[in-house]
Motif scaffolding. Sequence first.
Motif: not given
Length: 183
Positions: A56-66
Amino acid sequence: MKQDEGKSIVLIGFMGVGKTTAGERAARKSNRVFVDIDLEIEKKFTLPVNEIFKKHGEQAFRSIEKQLIEEHCHQSGHVLSLGGGAFMNSDTRNTCLQHTVVIFLDITWGAWLNRYKQLIDTRPLLQQKSLQEVEQLFLERRQVYAHHHGKIMMDDLSPDEAANKIIELASSKKGAVQKVSKN
Ligand SMILES: Nc1ncnc2c1ncn2[C@@H]1O[C@H](COP(=O)(O)OP(=O)(O)O)[C@@H](O)[C@H]1O
Ligand SMILES: O=C(O)C1=C[C@@H](OP(=O)(O)O)[C@@H](O)[C@H](O)C1
Ligand SMILES: [Mg+2]
């Protein structure tokens, strides 16, 4: 939030410093609920962090993380272990600093190097970088982790010793943090 339950404790610091390990023990010792944000993200995607980055890429990870940190920060009496990159987001940083007791688990580069080999398989950001680049990231992030309510040097601490220090430090910071959050 009920005043007597206290703010949640948020653990920040570089990957592998021991946020998950010490956080889980600190929660157990102080009868708090433990939340590891990486684990919550893995549950959402039903994939390990490494696979989330790949598929899914780092961006998708960061979005859910936030999003997950935002939700959990407003609960009281929890211990939250963040992933090492989460605090780089200024919104996340400000929310944590305002609503929780933020404790920075610090480590020297030399001590961290002893953990490098046991981390590489599960930390996607380490897999893409030379050791020199990892050191650069370590130094850059250390400047951002400087925004905290309390710091613990992890070099010579066992997970249990670190857990005890987290509980002690968080309770000593309660007054100062309440003052900050009223502004
Ligand atoms: N206090 C400690 N001393 C030595 N090794 C530790 C300590 N805390 C954690 N570890 C080890 O370091 C690795 C990373 O720990 P972890 O808790 O996952 O760190 P983080 O959540 O900060 O990435 C694990 O293999 C763990 O067993
Ligand atoms: O530093 C980072 O950017 C990351 C740290 C990891 O968590 P830990 O700090 O618990 O290793 C995990 O969130 C992901 O691999 C990205
Ligand atoms: Mg962790």
